[in-house]
Design a protein around this motif. Sequence first.
Motif, PDB file in Angstrom:
ATOM      1  N   TYR A   1      -2.562   5.601  -2.496  1.00  0.00           N
ATOM      2  CA  TYR A   1      -2.424   6.550  -1.393  1.00  0.00           C
ATOM      3  C   TYR A   1      -2.354   7.938  -2.006  1.00  0.00           C
ATOM      4  O   TYR A   1      -1.412   8.263  -2.734  1.00  0.00           O
ATOM      5  CB  TYR A   1      -1.171   6.280  -0.566  1.00  0.00           C
ATOM      6  CG  TYR A   1      -1.202   7.010   0.763  1.00  0.00           C
ATOM      7  CD1 TYR A   1      -1.840   6.445   1.854  1.00  0.00           C
ATOM      8  CD2 TYR A   1      -0.630   8.255   0.911  1.00  0.00           C
ATOM      9  CE1 TYR A   1      -1.902   7.107   3.069  1.00  0.00           C
ATOM     10  CE2 TYR A   1      -0.679   8.937   2.117  1.00  0.00           C
ATOM     11  CZ  TYR A   1      -1.316   8.356   3.189  1.00  0.00           C
ATOM     12  OH  TYR A   1      -1.386   9.005   4.404  1.00  0.00           O
TER      13      TYR A   1
ATOM     14  N   LEU B   1       1.015   4.597   6.712  1.00  0.00           N
ATOM     15  CA  LEU B   1       1.541   3.666   5.718  1.00  0.00           C
ATOM     16  C   LEU B   1       2.393   2.555   6.329  1.00  0.00           C
ATOM     17  O   LEU B   1       2.414   1.436   5.815  1.00  0.00           O
ATOM     18  CB  LEU B   1       2.374   4.417   4.677  1.00  0.00           C
ATOM     19  CG  LEU B   1       1.591   5.205   3.621  1.00  0.00           C
ATOM     20  CD1 LEU B   1       2.532   6.065   2.786  1.00  0.00           C
ATOM     21  CD2 LEU B   1       0.797   4.263   2.722  1.00  0.00           C
TER      22      LEU B   1
ATOM     23  N   GLU C   1       1.409  10.631   7.534  1.00  0.00           N
ATOM     24  CA  GLU C   1       1.512   9.711   6.401  1.00  0.00           C
ATOM     25  C   GLU C   1       2.404   8.520   6.745  1.00  0.00           C
ATOM     26  O   GLU C   1       2.071   7.369   6.432  1.00  0.00           O
ATOM     27  CB  GLU C   1       2.079  10.479   5.216  1.00  0.00           C
ATOM     28  CG  GLU C   1       2.194   9.691   3.934  1.00  0.00           C
ATOM     29  CD  GLU C   1       2.708  10.566   2.801  1.00  0.00           C
ATOM     30  OE1 GLU C   1       3.597  10.099   2.064  1.00  0.00           O
ATOM     31  OE2 GLU C   1       2.229  11.704   2.663  1.00  0.00           O
TER      32      GLU C   1
ATOM     33  N   ALA D   1       1.094   6.034  -5.581  1.00  0.00           N
ATOM     34  CA  ALA D   1       1.017   7.217  -4.726  1.00  0.00           C
ATOM     35  C   ALA D   1       0.734   8.416  -5.613  1.00  0.00           C
ATOM     36  O   ALA D   1       1.316   8.552  -6.692  1.00  0.00           O
ATOM     37  CB  ALA D   1       2.321   7.417  -3.955  1.00  0.00           C
TER      38      ALA D   1
END
Length: 686
Positions: free
Chosen positions: A399, A298, A294, A337
């Motif tokens: 996300y 990102l 992750e 998120a």
Amino acid sequence: MFDRKLDGITRNLLLFVLIVPILAILALEGFSDGNLKEVITWIRSYPAEFFLNYILMFGIINIFYVLPKRAYLVTSTIFLSLFSCLGFISHQKLKVKGEPLLPTDFLLAKEAFGISGHFQNVFIFIGIFIIITIALITLIFKHIFKQRKQRYRTVVFVCSFLVVFAFYSYLAPIQNTFALQLISYSQSLNYDQNGTMLGFLMDSEYLKVSEPDNYQEDGINKIVQNNSTPSYPVDADLKPNIILVMSEAFWDPTLMKDVSFNQDPIPFFHSLQKSQSSGIMLSPVYGGGTANTEFEALTGFSTQFLLNGAIAYDQYINRPIEALPAILGQQGYATSAIHTYDNWFYGRQKVYQELGFDKFISKEFLNSPQYYGQYISDTELTNQILNQVKKTSEPDFIYAVSMEGHGPYSTTENPQNVIKATDSELSSQSQAILDNYANTINDVDKSLQQLIDGLKNINEPTLVIFYGDHLPMLGDNYSVYKEAGFIEQDGNSYQDYLNLHSVPFVTWNNFSTTVKHDLKLSANFMGTYALQTAQKSGSPITDLLSNLMQKGNEVIISKDHWNAANIPENTFSDYELLQYDLLFGKEYSYNLEPDHKPSQNVNYIQGDALPVISSVLSSENSLIIQGSSFVENDKVYLNGKEVNTTYSSPDMLRIDLPKRIENIEIQVKLTDSMNKVISKSNIYKN
């Protein structure tokens, strides 16, 4: 006479060599936990960890035993007070920010002093405590030191020095010997199990990031200038939704050539591969370490430039980073998120703010979620994604991180399994593990289809990139992979590395006219690929990555395999230097491009929206709290005390009617499993 002297020496050793470290640990842990009873429970539950904390404390305090008696007395008292103070600071930081005092706090003045306002009076208390303790110990024990001999000082000093040296130089062997576990997904749990001192020391191992020899402002400026524009066209008028779905342990088991299945486990994923751009993503981890994949996707940073075993979220994200949410937020995107697990896992609740997200919707905010096995179903994740797209007027960057596919996978066959491996020579346990996994990701595949179908109905320009974070851990020591002939017996070859780190990914979009591409990227290039497909401008790091991609350098793997992969040593030297500048250094990059320097998103919230109390009405035996954005886990606090709460709807909560209703204050709060308040409403006064 000799016996009396020996008894005096023994008392000295017991009192000042053995007992003081115990008192220091009790003070440190007691203040840190806020409850001495918790310390006793820790000692009983983790005796090995307690023993190591004691040995370490023994070394730190008694290395000064060689000093003159009064100096040692004062030094011991100062240490006792210091550890009490650090424990208290750690406890306050845990209450305020959801995590204890960490090594990184001492690297950032703003972090260290940012929490000081919550306990300024403690420093006055500690000062008084030091003075009183020194005076009392001096008065009570001043005669004890008279019989201490120099040789005992020397022995204690040498032992203490060796202890400190051993912990500093050989921490890894000590960890292995005692089977210590660094709990990287939660620093609170890490300290709860390992103790404050040992947990802190284990964390500090990952602070040893050396400054590159060639790290200079001129060099960084040159790198930024050479990569000042991306290698792809940018269209400011095109603003598609960008949705990245990182599916827990999602992988394609049909890639194992020695195993077949009675039906396709992931038919929809395979259908997208035929019509949309797709490929292989090289994950930095196998079987776990989700946060590192992750982190790469990102931020555009690579964990290959970090210490082996480091969890970047945990050790290194302590200032605003120009990650995808920050980049797209500056271009008018609503950034969200979503994760169907606890908000504190891997410290996401704080990291997401540093990355520039507007909101973080976690497990705690979901109403009666549907489960698949022990984890929340990906259907719930899909519903949250679609809700966000529907409700916002701006383009969305989302996300989303799932949990349904998370292991372990049972070694007992589930009688409800429809999909089964056939024509294989797997053991019964391996067969059950693989069948259980295949049926789980079949359900995940259905959720992916639900997502794409839902987005088609919404009919907004949208890009979806769907990928797994890492391969599933199918059995201990790669047992299923070995039995299926997917890797060799040792699992250490270059080909085995590729097999165990290659995760298939697929895209879908309804706006691009470009032809289908078959791609191979490492996770750190995924964000840049998303910007390129959506034709959005990026950051200094993504511009550099886009130029690396244009040159065919879109995969970075462990340096152990660079020779096998024919990667020249200096291929990523500029990349590594720029990453150091942005993550650890002085951020010279922003001297040339000041508009890119990110600031902390002060409007960041946890949850879809903050709860709001608009009115309170009395009805029969209850009070009705009216407002908006309430969730099932919300609790009402009446005059500061939690009361029994009934959730009626997102607009209404109920509590029992108090005996007195004058001068009441009502607030709605949501607390997570760590007892940390993660969302709260306005205070309503009648």
